[in-house]
Enzyme design. Structure first.
Site, PDB file in Angstrom:
ATOM      1  N   ASP A 136      -7.906 -15.063  19.838  1.00  0.00           N
ATOM      2  CA  ASP A 136      -8.560 -16.359  19.995  1.00  0.00           C
ATOM      3  C   ASP A 136      -7.667 -17.534  19.613  1.00  0.00           C
ATOM      4  O   ASP A 136      -8.138 -18.647  19.491  1.00  0.00           O
ATOM      5  CB  ASP A 136      -9.874 -16.390  19.205  1.00  0.00           C
ATOM      6  N   VAL A 192       8.077   3.052   1.856  1.00  0.00           N
ATOM      7  CA  VAL A 192       8.557   3.382   3.204  1.00  0.00           C
ATOM      8  C   VAL A 192       9.944   4.044   3.111  1.00  0.00           C
ATOM      9  O   VAL A 192      10.839   3.543   2.442  1.00  0.00           O
ATOM     10  CB  VAL A 192       8.647   2.111   4.080  1.00  0.00           C
ATOM     11  N   PHE A 227       0.794  -1.238   0.000  1.00  0.00           N
ATOM     12  CA  PHE A 227       0.000   0.000   0.000  1.00  0.00           C
ATOM     13  C   PHE A 227       0.819   1.277   0.000  1.00  0.00           C
ATOM     14  O   PHE A 227       0.250   2.368  -0.024  1.00  0.00           O
ATOM     15  CB  PHE A 227      -0.941   0.009   1.219  1.00  0.00           C
ATOM     16  N   GLY A 228       2.124   1.135   0.054  1.00  0.00           N
ATOM     17  CA  GLY A 228       2.893   2.373   0.067  1.00  0.00           C
ATOM     18  C   GLY A 228       4.393   2.151   0.095  1.00  0.00           C
ATOM     19  O   GLY A 228       4.872   1.029   0.222  1.00  0.00           O
ATOM     20  N   LYS A 272       5.726   5.954   5.985  1.00  0.00           N
ATOM     21  CA  LYS A 272       5.079   5.174   4.920  1.00  0.00           C
ATOM     22  C   LYS A 272       4.099   6.058   4.148  1.00  0.00           C
ATOM     23  O   LYS A 272       3.055   6.463   4.673  1.00  0.00           O
ATOM     24  CB  LYS A 272       4.352   3.981   5.522  1.00  0.00           C
TER      25      LYS A 272
HETATM   26  N1  LIG Z   1       9.053   0.483  10.966  1.00  0.00           N
HETATM   27  C1  LIG Z   1       9.935   0.130  10.035  1.00  0.00           C
HETATM   28  N2  LIG Z   1      11.256   0.234  10.270  1.00  0.00           N
HETATM   29  C2  LIG Z   1      12.154  -0.132   9.328  1.00  0.00           C
HETATM   30  N3  LIG Z   1      11.819  -0.586   8.099  1.00  0.00           N
HETATM   31  C3  LIG Z   1      10.527  -0.699   7.806  1.00  0.00           C
HETATM   32  C4  LIG Z   1       9.514  -0.342   8.749  1.00  0.00           C
HETATM   33  N4  LIG Z   1       8.302  -0.548   8.191  1.00  0.00           N
HETATM   34  C5  LIG Z   1       8.546  -1.022   6.974  1.00  0.00           C
HETATM   35  N5  LIG Z   1       9.877  -1.114   6.722  1.00  0.00           N
HETATM   36  C6  LIG Z   1      10.501  -1.591   5.474  1.00  0.00           C
HETATM   37  O1  LIG Z   1       9.594  -1.384   4.401  1.00  0.00           O
HETATM   38  C7  LIG Z   1       9.206  -2.645   3.838  1.00  0.00           C
HETATM   39  C8  LIG Z   1       7.738  -2.573   3.452  1.00  0.00           C
HETATM   40  O2  LIG Z   1       7.002  -2.396   4.642  1.00  0.00           O
HETATM   41  P1  LIG Z   1       5.428  -2.349   4.624  1.00  0.00           P
HETATM   42  O3  LIG Z   1       4.929  -2.181   6.006  1.00  0.00           O
HETATM   43  O4  LIG Z   1       4.991  -1.313   3.634  1.00  0.00           O
HETATM   44  O5  LIG Z   1       5.134  -3.786   4.058  1.00  0.00           O
HETATM   45  P2  LIG Z   1       3.787  -4.595   3.940  1.00  0.00           P
HETATM   46  O6  LIG Z   1       3.703  -5.491   5.109  1.00  0.00           O
HETATM   47  O7  LIG Z   1       3.780  -5.215   2.584  1.00  0.00           O
HETATM   48  O8  LIG Z   1       2.698  -3.498   4.110  1.00  0.00           O
HETATM   49  P3  LIG Z   1       1.320  -3.287   3.373  1.00  0.00           P
HETATM   50  O9  LIG Z   1       1.056  -4.472   2.484  1.00  0.00           O
HETATM   51  O10 LIG Z   1       0.393  -3.137   4.502  1.00  0.00           O
HETATM   52  O11 LIG Z   1       1.524  -2.007   2.587  1.00  0.00           O
HETATM   53  C9  LIG Z   1       9.521  -3.673   4.923  1.00  0.00           C
HETATM   54  O12 LIG Z   1       9.759  -4.949   4.381  1.00  0.00           O
HETATM   55  C10 LIG Z   1      10.766  -3.090   5.562  1.00  0.00           C
HETATM   56  O13 LIG Z   1      11.905  -3.405   4.797  1.00  0.00           O
END
Ligand SMILES: Nc1ncnc2c1ncn2[C@@H]1O[C@H](COP(=O)(O)OP(=O)(O)OP(=O)(O)O)[C@@H](O)[C@H]1O
Length: 185
Positions: A172, A69, A66-67, A83
């Site tokens: 659960d 990072v 969805f975005g 993000k």
């Molecule tokens: N809090 C964080 N700190 C460091 N790196 C992060 C963090 N959050 C995300 N990343 C990096 O960005 C990548 C993509 O994260 P993201 O949360 O967008 O993935 P996702 O689980 O596919 O999310 P979604 O499908 O909900 O968009 C991660 O694999 C990681 O490498």
């Protein structure tokens, strides 16, 4: 004909405009409410642009469904993960606020914490605590230049952490819901 339609069109436009204004006014109130109640920080777009050096490509740490990072650093030197939701996955303000409300309730040592958000114009941005090491897939599959030392004890504590996070999200999960196969997996 045109005389009849024109005032009507104008009226509709006016209604739409004031509706949108109302939504923004309402959402601003909701954002402040949520941010005060849940301790979620509201960032301006300019603050996050500055924290990520204008969303510099070199600060990109990943991309999810969805975005994108980015790693950012706030003026107090705190590192954050910023993000930026893709345009196509940007929801309306109301839906975004509901999601913020839900995510802000998720507080667990094994789950990444939401620090704040930015809702400005069409931008929908989530700000999380930044984790120092890369994702498990990159660490395991060795695409990082400096892979962590995955001893068996580290592996087992990662598994326990994942399980704790999942158990928190899915209250659960009970032992009787986990059914083992012939190989005990
Ligand atoms: N809090 C964080 N700190 C460091 N790196 C992060 C963090 N959050 C995300 N990343 C990096 O960005 C990548 C993509 O994260 P993201 O949360 O967008 O993935 P996702 O689980 O596919 O999310 P979604 O499908 O909900 O968009 C991660 O694999 C990681 O490498």
């Amino acid at each position: 004909m045109s005389w009849c339609c024109l005032p009507r069109a104008k009226k509709q436009q006016h209604n739409l405009y004031s509706h949108k204004q109302q939504e923004i006014l309402h959402s601003n109130t909701s954002i402040s409410g949520i941010s005060a109640e849940k301790n979620i920080r509201l960032f301006s777009y300019a603050q996050l642009r500055s924290a990520t050096d204008n969303f510099n490509h070199n600060n990109k740490v990943g991309r999810g469904g969805f975005g994108t990072v980015y790693k950012g650093t706030l003026p107090n030197k705190q590192d954050v993960a910023v993000k930026v939701l893709f345009a196509e996955s940007r929801q309306g303000i109301r839906e975004f606020l509901i999601e913020i409300d839900v995510i802000s309730n998720v507080k667990h040592p094994n789950l990444v914490e939401l620090i704040g958000c930015c809702v400005e114009a069409d931008n929908r941005i989530l700000v999380y605590e930044c984790l120092e090491n890369s994702s498990l897939d990159r660490a395991l599959l060795g695409s990082t230049s400096d892979p962590p030392n995955f001893t068996w004890s580290v592996r087992s504590s990662i598994c326990i952490g994942v399980a704790r996070g999942l158990a928190y999200l899915h209250e659960d999960i009970k032992l009787y819901s986990i059914i083992l196969n012939v190989e005990l997996v």
